[in-house]
Design an enzyme around this catalytic site. Structure first.
Site, short mmCIF file in Angstrom:
data_model
loop_
_atom_site.label_atom_id
_atom_site.label_comp_id
_atom_site.label_asym_id
_atom_site.label_seq_id
_atom_site.Cartn_x
_atom_site.Cartn_y
_atom_site.Cartn_z
N CYS A 107 6.71 73.00 2.08
CA CYS A 107 7.05 72.12 0.95
C CYS A 107 6.65 73.39 -0.27
O CYS A 107 6.33 75.01 0.52
CB CYS A 107 5.35 72.02 1.52
SG CYS A 107 5.04 71.02 2.19
N CYS A 183 1.73 69.64 11.46
CA CYS A 183 2.54 68.98 9.64
C CYS A 183 2.33 68.23 8.93
O CYS A 183 2.02 67.09 9.88
CB CYS A 183 3.98 69.21 9.72
SG CYS A 183 4.72 69.34 7.89
N ASP A 388 24.83 55.45 -3.68
CA ASP A 388 23.70 56.92 -2.87
C ASP A 388 24.43 58.11 -2.51
O ASP A 388 24.58 57.73 -0.96
CB ASP A 388 22.92 55.68 -2.12
CG ASP A 388 22.16 56.72 -1.83
OD1 ASP A 388 21.94 58.06 -2.14
OD2 ASP A 388 21.41 56.38 -1.07
N CYS A 414 20.18 61.83 -4.83
CA CYS A 414 19.64 63.20 -4.23
C CYS A 414 19.44 64.13 -5.56
O CYS A 414 18.30 65.11 -5.11
CB CYS A 414 19.24 63.04 -2.97
SG CYS A 414 20.89 63.92 -2.08
#
EC number: 2.1.1.190
Length: 475
Positions: A107, A183, A388, A414
């Site tokens: 992250c 996590c 996609d 994405c």
């Protein structure tokens, strides 16, 4: 993947930072009063300018903050730095929910309020389209929970000099492993397996033969996939016991060059299933480890539901779904249109797409295998196209579609930069961007998923199957 032959303990993030910064780290007297953070870069780092006008990217700094920094990497056109002292703090700064944040590379935005993260991603999407000379309509934000959302993850495995195995994620921009016990962004059914998995690794005869471990949350529960570089019979028995003790399905992916999947504790029929919850039904999609699945099940369902609302099918449309996977969009749209054909590059996923359609009783679904990186399918008899594609986008497909009779295109991406590039080509071909959405598929990271609906009134021409000029290259 484990770095075989390395006889040293894995470096911690702090050790890595000290090593990298070393002689490169400097504190300029000119910045003693601090730098003002002007904005966020697309990757989430703060952007400032030093007194000489040089751009400085600052880790974990937010707009409106004033910070003293140390430069740990110098480039010709910019520097990279980290905060030494924060003189003024942004009201959008948040307390990271994870104890490993700042060391683990999974992250990179936990220090920013969740709503502010989404606004940053919305601006990023808008800016990338502006650079292409395009104006987006109002961007819809599709978002779910910020924690416990991730249904798939890959954990690295590495042994230190004493042979002790370590399990976790890589440090940011590094191969160094950060040992973790849990996590907060993983679905709980996966997070609680991390500590037991490490304990199992310690008991193995040859833990160095484990490259990584993949975790998948499915309708059957948790699935563990062990990347086994070479078979070790004694360890196979230990993994079987682990699966039975923790009530998980478990497979080995064995070999180096072309690893094969071998179930040690198999689900019924050796197939897993994930669910897709729509407004009027819940679909079950069969899959196996290695198939593409969106990371975030909730936001994926929101994405599909939004696509159905945008398209508003009337039951008469002929649709082509490119990069269809195991049927995420294909099966959702099938009951609402005259026909839909899913095209996918993987022969195994094509078989699963067809099987998923049969199990759902969707006889209007076709499934075809095609390498969409090198071949553009025939679209002359198609009303709508859905696609996609992978991160690189679909430049060749968009060139062909711009000259095709297709009037409606739903594009899911994405990579917003690739989407903006491809959208510019489609707009040149007469398409108009009617709707835009940002799907926050990866909270607490800078990654974003986006979706466009493009339409045009008049087709540009007739389409045939078109070979790419750069045959053999990816999209």
């Amino acid at each position: 993947m484990a770095m075989l032959g390395k006889r040293r303990p894995p470096r911690t993030a702090n050790e890595r930072v000290r090593r990298e910064r070393g002689s490169a780290t400097r504190r300029d007297d000119a910045t003693a009063d601090g730098l003002s953070i002007e904005r966020l870069a697309h990757d989430g780092r703060g952007v400032a300018r030093d007194p000489h006008g040089k751009t400085v990217f600052v880790d974990q700094a937010l707009p409106g903050e004033r910070v003293r920094v140390a430069v740990h990497r110098q480039r010709k056109r910019f520097d990279e730095a980290h905060v030494v002292e924060r003189l003024a703090t942004s009201p959008e700064r948040a307390t990271p929910p994870c104890a490993y944040y700042g060391r683990c590379g999974g992250c990179d935005l936990q220090h920013l309020d969740l709503e502010a993260q989404r606004e940053h991603k919305r601006r990023t999407l808008d800016e990338l389209f502006t650079r292409q000379g395009l104006t987006l309509p109002e961007i819809e934000v599709l978002a779910g929970e910020g924690l416990a959302y991730r249904r798939r993850a890959r954990l690295g495995v590495k042994c230190d000099a004493e042979g002790t195995p370590h399990l976790g994620f890589r440090a940011r921009g590094s191969e160094h492993l950060i040992d973790i016990d849990s996590c907060v962004v993983l679905e709980p059914v996966l997070s609680r397996l991390i500590a037991p998995l490490r304990a199992c690794l310690v008991q193995l005869e040859a833990p160095r033969r484990v490259g990584h471990i993949e975790l998948i949350a499915t309708a059957e529960g948790a699935c563990v996939v062990v990347r086994q570089l070479r078979e070790v019979p004694g360890d196979e028995a230990r993994w079987r016991r682990f699966a039975a003790e923790h009530d998980v399905t478990l497979a080995w992916r064995v070999g180096r060059e072309a690893p094969t999947l071998r179930w040690l504790h198999a689900p019924r029929g050796e197939a897993l299933h994930v669910t897709l919850v729509l407004d009027d039904t819940t679909l079950s999609l069969g899959c196996v480890p290695g198939d593409f699945l969106q990371i975030n099940a909730d936001v994926n369902a929101r994405l599909v539901r939004t696509a159905l609302a945008w398209l508003a099918p009337r039951g008469e449309e002929r649709v082509l779904d490119l990069f269809a996977g195991v049927g995420n969009f294909t099966l959702a749209l099938a009951p609402r249109v005259a026909s839909i054909t899913g095209i996918e590059g993987s022969p195994a996923m094509v078989e699963r797409l067809a099987d998923n359609a049969r199990r759902a009783g969707l006889h209007q679904v076709g499934a075809q295998q095609s390498d969409l990186a090198t071949q553009v399918p025939e679209v002359a008899a198609v009303d709508w196209v859905i696609m996609d594609p992978p991160r690189g986008g679909a430049e060749a497909l968009c060139r062909a579609l711009a000259d095709s009779p297709v009037t409606t295109l739903l594009y899911v991406s994405c990579d917003p930069a690739a989407l903006a590039r491809d959208a510019a080509r489609l707009v040149q071909g007469g398409y108009r961007i009617q709707r835009a959405a940002l799907a926050d598929m990866f909270p607490h990271t800078a990654h974003l998923e986006s979706m466009l609906l493009l339409t045009r009134d008049t087709p540009r021409g007739r389409s045939t199957s078109v070979e790419r000029e750069d045959h053999g290259q990816g999209p």
